[in-house]
Design a protein around this motif. Structure first.
Motif, PDB file in Angstrom:
ATOM      1  N   THR A   3      26.536  47.129  40.012  1.00 54.22           N
ATOM      2  CA  THR A   3      27.262  46.116  39.034  1.00 54.22           C
ATOM      3  C   THR A   3      26.590  46.215  37.873  1.00 54.22           C
ATOM      4  O   THR A   3      25.407  47.057  37.444  1.00 54.22           O
ATOM      5  CB  THR A   3      27.308  44.792  39.488  1.00 54.22           C
ATOM      6  N   GLY A 247      39.819  49.489  49.044  1.00 47.66           N
ATOM      7  CA  GLY A 247      38.803  48.568  48.470  1.00 47.66           C
ATOM      8  C   GLY A 247      38.760  48.367  46.987  1.00 47.66           C
ATOM      9  O   GLY A 247      38.537  47.383  46.482  1.00 47.66           O
ATOM     10  N   SER A 251      42.741  46.787  42.931  1.00 47.06           N
ATOM     11  CA  SER A 251      42.398  46.798  41.659  1.00 47.06           C
ATOM     12  C   SER A 251      43.006  47.635  40.781  1.00 47.06           C
ATOM     13  O   SER A 251      43.501  47.159  39.617  1.00 47.06           O
ATOM     14  CB  SER A 251      40.946  46.723  41.517  1.00 47.06           C
ATOM     15  N   SER A 370      35.808  44.692  34.367  1.00 48.26           N
ATOM     16  CA  SER A 370      35.331  43.939  35.629  1.00 48.26           C
ATOM     17  C   SER A 370      36.021  44.462  37.073  1.00 48.26           C
ATOM     18  O   SER A 370      35.412  44.092  38.181  1.00 48.26           O
ATOM     19  CB  SER A 370      35.571  42.450  35.447  1.00 48.26           C
ATOM     20  N   ARG A 432      41.929  38.931  42.671  1.00 45.85           N
ATOM     21  CA  ARG A 432      41.061  38.115  43.107  1.00 45.85           C
ATOM     22  C   ARG A 432      39.587  38.353  42.596  1.00 45.85           C
ATOM     23  O   ARG A 432      39.177  39.204  42.095  1.00 45.85           O
ATOM     24  CB  ARG A 432      41.058  38.418  44.788  1.00 45.85           C
ATOM     25  N   LYS A 433      39.030  36.899  42.651  1.00 47.79           N
ATOM     26  CA  LYS A 433      37.538  37.095  42.065  1.00 47.79           C
ATOM     27  C   LYS A 433      36.607  37.786  42.563  1.00 47.79           C
ATOM     28  O   LYS A 433      35.878  38.505  42.041  1.00 47.79           O
ATOM     29  CB  LYS A 433      37.206  35.557  42.318  1.00 47.79           C
ATOM     30  N   GLU A 434      36.876  38.041  44.085  1.00 42.16           N
ATOM     31  CA  GLU A 434      36.077  39.009  44.804  1.00 42.16           C
ATOM     32  C   GLU A 434      36.207  40.401  44.672  1.00 42.16           C
ATOM     33  O   GLU A 434      35.334  41.378  44.737  1.00 42.16           O
ATOM     34  CB  GLU A 434      36.238  38.718  46.300  1.00 42.16           C
ATOM     35  N   ASP A 435      37.350  40.824  43.930  1.00 39.64           N
ATOM     36  CA  ASP A 435      37.427  42.164  43.434  1.00 39.64           C
ATOM     37  C   ASP A 435      36.971  42.393  42.013  1.00 39.64           C
ATOM     38  O   ASP A 435      37.041  43.635  41.674  1.00 39.64           O
ATOM     39  CB  ASP A 435      39.071  42.417  43.340  1.00 39.64           C
ATOM     40  N   HIS A 437      33.833  42.536  39.128  1.00 37.93           N
ATOM     41  CA  HIS A 437      32.274  43.198  39.330  1.00 37.93           C
ATOM     42  C   HIS A 437      31.653  42.759  38.172  1.00 37.93           C
ATOM     43  O   HIS A 437      30.546  43.165  37.834  1.00 37.93           O
ATOM     44  CB  HIS A 437      32.204  44.678  39.343  1.00 37.93           C
TER      45      HIS A 437
END
Length: 438
Positions: A3, A247, A251, A370, A432-435, A437
């Motif tokens: 990241t 994964g 995105s 991101s 999604r927030k978890e996607d 970086h």
């Protein structure tokens, strides 16, 4: 996955940090201004010059469509440049890649300024124009993502939104500079002089701008995120494949769809509106170009405001609100155009292009950066921005021209633009927030 982080080398002093950030801002802003000046100079010329000098045997409608078709080709080629330069940027570095893209763009634009016309060499003229447009598109394919990463990956953690808006300011300034130069040349020269040689000055000016931007970009340091990728040996062997692996694929798809509204909006207000105002509304060319220039300057001023809002509320939220506002504004904007009054045309353009577009465009770079980890970030941004450019941007002027011709008015075209906004809002809200970086 890697990241965004600060460099792992010895801590830099406050003075060195400020000096580095000033160089980054200059390199990002000047570089994108020059690149977009070159690219959108063609768009303005397609509306006002190329349809006459390179496609003169066609009707006004067909000539304009052909000129816009060569304009669209630049967007078709941009994904190829995005993949090539994205791979180089993720494997070799952001700095070297950006210097190369600027050099190629400058050469292609300057050569356009010395092209023979259809009257001089016949069909060879539009073929040469097309080839240079392809070269422009190839170079720009690797420009935007690299410029965004140069700013975002150097930025302080709490100012990533602001720094991510800087390359977007370059786009607004590039468009403003291109339209302003064309307007000035049409004031200085009469119509015959302008069509004969005056328009060429705008393209040859690119050589000076590229030289300045090239020198500034060579002074900037490689980004901390890429240096970390190098230090940790995290380079991707096949960034393009990784952008579509499980994964990450989600995105990428959402990014491609979320850009539809932005791409359609920019090429409606920044490109198509010039032709619509001069052909359908019978406005004089110079006032129309000045209106677009003013709207672009308003956008340039407000883009950092959008970046500041991103740092406070988040890129996803700001982008979603901005795109929704664009969708709501489409019908009222064309209603104001329909008054056939230059003042109301200017008001509409300043609001929808200068204000509304600035809101979501300032958030776009940070949002898309991101979506990906650092080792595939250059390729990921290039794929999202450049592949979507084909359907979202490049063919928009052609679609609108065709829809207005079929319907005999702008309302069917407005419906299409609203649809692009709806698609973009839905896709962005699904991120999604978890996607993310960053």
């Amino acid at each position: 996955m890697t990241t965004l982080s600060q460099p792992s080398s010895a801590p830099e002093s406050d003075l060195d940090r400020r000096r580095r950030l000033r160089t980054v801002v200059a390199a990002s802003l000047l570089g994108t201004t020059v690149e977009w000046y070159d690219f959108f100079l063609y768009a303005t010329a397609a509306s006002l010059v190329f349809n006459q000098l390179f496609f003169p045997d066609q009707s006004s409608f067909v000539g304009t469509m052909l000129a816009f078709a060569t304009f669209a080709v630049g967007f078709v080629v941009r994904p190829i440049g995005g993949v090539v330069f994205g791979h180089i940027g993720d494997r070799i570095g952001r700095k070297k890649t950006l210097a190369l893209t600027m050099f190629i763009m400058g050469v292609a634009t300057a050569l356009m300024g010395v092209l023979p016309t259809h009257a001089q060499v016949g069909v060879v003229a539009p073929i040469l124009l097309l080839l240079l447009r392809i070269l422009q598109g190839f170079a720009l394919g690797g420009e935007w993502a690299g410029a965004v990463l140069l700013a975002v990956e150097h930025s302080p953690e709490k100012k990533r939104g602001l720094f991510g808006s800087i390359p977007q300011v370059g786009l607004a300034l590039g468009l403003a500079l291109g339209t302003a130069v064309f307007a000035a040349l049409q004031v200085v020269f009469d119509e015959q002089q302008f069509l004969s040689y005056g328009w060429r000055i705008a393209f040859l000016l690119s050589l000076v701008l590229v030289a300045v931007g090239f020198v500034v970009r060579l002074k900037v340091d490689e980004t901390p995120a890429f240096r970390e990728v190098q230090e940790l040996a995290k380079k991707s062997s096949a960034p393009l494949v990784d952008v579509f692996r499980p994964g990450v694929r989600r995105s990428t798809v959402l990014g491609l769809l979320s850009r539809w509204g932005e791409g359609a909006a920019f090429n409606t207000w920044g490109v198509f509106a010039i032709t619509y105002a001069t052909k359908d509304l019978d406005f004089e060319k110079v006032p129309v170009l000045l209106v677009v220039t003013l709207a672009a300057l308003v956008m340039a001023v407000l883009l950092p405001v959008s970046g500041t809002l991103v740092d406070r509320f988040g890129a996803k939220q700001v982008y979603t609100v901005g795109i929704a506002a664009y969708g709501i504004a489409v019908f009222p904007t064309f209603a104001l155009f329909g008054t056939n009054n230059l003042f109301w045309f200017a008001v509409a353009m300043i609001l929808v292009f200068g204000v509304v577009h600035a809101l979501f465009y300032g958030a776009q770079g940070t949002l898309y950066a991101s979506l990906y980890p650092a080792e595939i970030r250059y390729t990921g941004l290039s794929v999202v921005y450049q592949f979507s450019g084909i359907y979202a941007s490049g063919i928009t002027p052609m679609i609108l021209t065709a829809l207005i011709a079929v319907a005999g008015g702008p309302w069917l075209a407005c419906g299409y633009l609203v649809l692009t906004a709806v698609i973009s809002v839905v896709a962005t809200t699904m991120m999604r927030k978890e996607d993310l970086h960053l």
